[in-house]
Design a protein around this motif. Structure first.
Motif, PDB file in Angstrom:
ATOM      1  N   TYR A   1       1.456  -1.108  -0.412  1.00  0.00           N
ATOM      2  CA  TYR A   1       0.444  -0.336  -0.012  1.00  0.00           C
ATOM      3  C   TYR A   1       0.601   0.975   0.133  1.00  0.00           C
TER       4      TYR A   1
ATOM      5  N   PRO B   1      -9.172   1.793  -2.476  1.00  0.00           N
ATOM      6  CA  PRO B   1      -8.587   0.558  -1.997  1.00  0.00           C
ATOM      7  C   PRO B   1      -9.615  -0.696  -2.499  1.00  0.00           C
TER       8      PRO B   1
ATOM      9  N   GLN C   1      -2.725  -3.957  -5.304  1.00  0.00           N
ATOM     10  CA  GLN C   1      -3.522  -3.353  -3.820  1.00  0.00           C
ATOM     11  C   GLN C   1      -3.397  -1.639  -4.724  1.00  0.00           C
TER      12      GLN C   1
END
Length: 713
Positions: free
Chosen positions: A225, A263, A284
């Motif tokens: 992330y 997300p 991701q």
């Protein structure tokens, strides 16, 4: 050991084991000054040298103390746990603030040890129990940190080291590099460098890949992330320059599209599987959409939307923004939020319509920057109401504003035209531009303009381009009429004859050609009347160009000049000297400034000479030009545009309405329309007038109440 067990059983039965443990811990506390002394010694070394080696030796030395005082395993887990807690609590309490900095530097140094062949930058003490074979050079260090509880206490610090390592790598490898996708390379680097490093601090006890995957699941997702977020932040900072560099920067936009989506973390198995040799794709993502809008709007305001920027450059950048943001966000929410200030600013610029229209007809270089030749030519798209019965209908994105509509125009030209409320403004500007282009054609080849009109018909419709068709037909008819007149009587005049009611208003002037030029006009008009008895010619003598040869005593000067210059030099055939006032009296409607400007042309050509202020003499014999003065010809391109721009027409129309509302007070729209029909050149419908009045209302010029329009006070 048997004796020890018997003794402890006896203490346990007497319920005095806790007293024994307390006595042991108290004895340990009395001796802890020995540890404090060594901690102070090692930390003083570090603070003097700033080398992480001192921290390593301190950690291993503390492990030696821990092992030396540790109760034997046979005493049970309770005593062992109490001892460990007391030992850790004490060492944490005596660490100075500089220990955190040194420990952070130590963790950072372990990134170079992910390969077993890399020697550690520090020495492992020989008194530690050996591990055969050690999995990695830094394995002993991580075990020592775990023994002392450093991994748990400084968990956030360890993570921050990895975050900073990732950020430094992303900035070093990806900044200003837009010609290839970088996110796949970053994830490949994560697989090769970060995942093996993560096994030590986060999955040391894993006995299989499956167990390691489970242990790395959460922290691996956070690190990936962070990779996406760092790359996204970098690209958002560079977004204005990326858009300027489009289409060469399209790879950077693709990275931003993947990294800035909503997300939706997937399983971390991808990274572990890459360590095991199986490559899978992982998406991701990090949501930075709002930050992209804020940064791009701020950059546009600072670098684009200001008086120093050319309108054409603003339009070019706006088109690039449209194309780039459609790659990042196909529904168009980001484009809607970013484009709103640009559209408002372009509406305030007087030449915006002209620049857009010029790009539609390929005027000069304008068309290359706005119209993509690969895009199919299609009619202008209008916003339509949602069809909720459509089985493919989708709701608007969750971050769309209240005014957003998913079915906004998708092609670039429709988007540009939608800046304004009505396409009629563009059609009128098209007519003005076509007027200038048609009147500028010298060789009679109108095929390019004919092709442009056919293309514009597809975009704006047949009805909107009917006037342009008439204008084009006038040009071909004009050449045919001229050929007929020349066949009857050769005249050195080739006028362009247009239908007054179908052309945009032209620059008006009551200027009349003198001398031989007037005779030529009258001769041509006489032959035209014989050919077209029901029509008369109204000469626009101030437009066009004249090729003439001026025969002087020692030379002949050839020039191509506007009619006013030709008229002025004609007067010098009557007498050699004229003043500006005398010329103004002869020309009557021409201002003195225009006369002086025309005289300057002949001064530059060496035909005239200024004797006194506002007095000019014909030079039959050439004289040397004054120092620094060069001969020049005023080309026809220097003339003012023959047709009035749309803004000028609207300004004149607004002046007429302003006078009407001033004298008569509030009026309904129908009354205004009736009175405007008496204005010269007015040909608008009442619907077009309503749009014009609404635009004037938004500008704060007029107000409307109960259908009555009046001026703003």
């Amino acid at each position: 050991m048997q004796q020890i067990r018997t003794a402890f059983d006896l203490v346990g039965k007497a319920r005095m084991l806790s007293m024994l443990l307390e006595n042991f811990l108290e004895d340990m506390r009395r001796q802890q000054y020995l540890i404090e002394r060594e901690v102070a010694q090692y930390m003083a070394e570090y603070e003097n040298s700033s080398q992480a080696d001192s921290i390593v030796r301190l950690i291993f030395r503390l492990v030696s103390w821990y092992v030396s005082w540790k109760p034997i395993a046979e005493l049970g887990l309770t005593i062992h746990a109490a001892y460990t807690l007391a030992f850790r609590t004490h060492i944490f309490s005596i660490f100075p603030p500089s220990f955190s900095r040194g420990f952070k530097e130590l963790i950072a140094s372990t990134f170079s040890l992910v390969s077993a062949s890399s020697p550690p930058p520090w020495v492992i003490p020989a008194d530690l129990p050996p591990i055969d074979p050690p999995p990695r050079p830094d394995y002993q260090l991580w075990i020592a940190c775990e023994t002392l509880g450093l991994l748990e206490r400084y968990e956030s610090l360890i993570s921050s080291v990895c975050y900073e390592y990732i950020e430094a790598h992303v900035l070093e490898t990806c900044a200003k590099k837009w010609d290839e996708p970088m996110l796949p390379k970053l994830r490949e680097w994560m697989t090769e460098k970060i995942v093996p490093w993560m096994i030590m601090p986060y999955a040391r006890g894993a006995r299989s890949a499956e167990e390691a995957r489970a242990m790395l699941q959460g922290v691996g997702s956070r690190f990936d992330y962070h990779v996406c977020k760092t790359l996204c932040d970098l690209r958002i900072q560079e977004i204005f320059d990326i858009i300027i560099d489009y289409p060469d920067s399209q790879s950077a936009l693709q990275d931003l599209k993947v990294a800035s989506s909503r997300p939706g973390f997937e399983d971390f198995e991808m990274m572990v599987n890459r360590v095991r040799g199986r490559i899978q794709e992982c998406l991701q993502r990090v949501d930075q959409r709002s930050q992209l809008v804020v940064n791009l709007r701020k950059a546009n305001k600072k670098r684009l939307l200001h008086p120093g920027a050319d309108t054409k450059d603003i339009l070019t950048q706006y088109v690039s923004i449209i194309r780039c943001l459609r790659i990042i966000d196909p529904p168009g929410v980001l484009l809607y939020k970013v484009a709103d200030p640009i559209r408002k600013y372009l509406r305030e610029r007087s030449d915006t319509i002209r620049c857009i229209v010029a790009s539609l007809v390929g005027d000069g270089e304008s068309g290359d920057s706005l119209v993509d030749e690969n895009e199919p030519i299609q009619p202008l798209q209008q916003m339509q109401a949602d069809d909720f019965s459509d089985p493919n209908w989708e709701p608007e994105p969750i971050d769309a504003g209240p005014d957003f509509r998913t079915n906004k125009p998708s092609d670039v030209i429709s988007t540009l035209v939608s800046i304004y409320d009505s396409k009629d403004l563009f059609v009128k500007e098209l007519q003005v531009l076509l007027t200038q282009r048609l009147l500028a054609v010298k060789d009679g080849n109108y095929e390019r303009e004919r092709r442009n009109i056919e293309i514009l018909k597809v975009r704006f419709g047949e009805a909107a381009l009917q006037v342009c068709e008439v204008m084009l037909r006038d040009m071909t008819d004009s050449r045919r009429i001229d050929q007929h007149v020349q066949a009857q009587k050769s005249v050195p005049l080739h006028p362009t004859i247009i239908s007054r009611h179908f052309w945009p208003p032209l620059q008006t002037n009551s200027f009349t050609m003198p001398g031989q030029f007037r005779d030529i006009q009258e001769s041509y008009a006489k032959e035209f009347h014989l050919f077209k008895p029901d029509k008369r010619l109204h000469w626009l003598s101030h437009l066009g160009t004249i090729k003439l040869d001026i025969e002087l005593q020692d030379r002949t000067v050839s020039a191509e000049v506007p009619p006013l210059e030709a008229s002025i030099v004609e007067f010098f055939s009557q007498k050699d000297t004229w003043t500006v006032d005398e010329l103004a009296a002869e020309l009557k409607s021409v201002e003195k400034t225009a006369i002086v400007k025309a005289l300057t042309t002949w001064l530059d050509l060496g035909v005239l000479k200024e004797e006194d202020e506002d007095r000019y003499k014909l030079l039959e014999i050439a004289e040397a030009l004054p120092s620094g003065q060069k001969a020049a010809t005023r080309a026809a391109a220097d003339e003012e545009a023959p047709a009035l721009a749309v803004q000028q027409q609207q300004a004149e129309q607004m002046k007429f309405i302003e006078g009407m509302l001033t004298n008569l007070g509030a009026l309904p729209l129908a009354r205004i329309q009736t009175m405007l029909k008496f204005a010269p050149g007015y040909d608008q419908t009442i619907e077009q007038l309503a749009e014009f009045m609404e635009a004037a209302r938004r500008e704060g010029l007029v107000i409307v109440k109960d259908g009555m329009w009046k001026l703003c006070r």
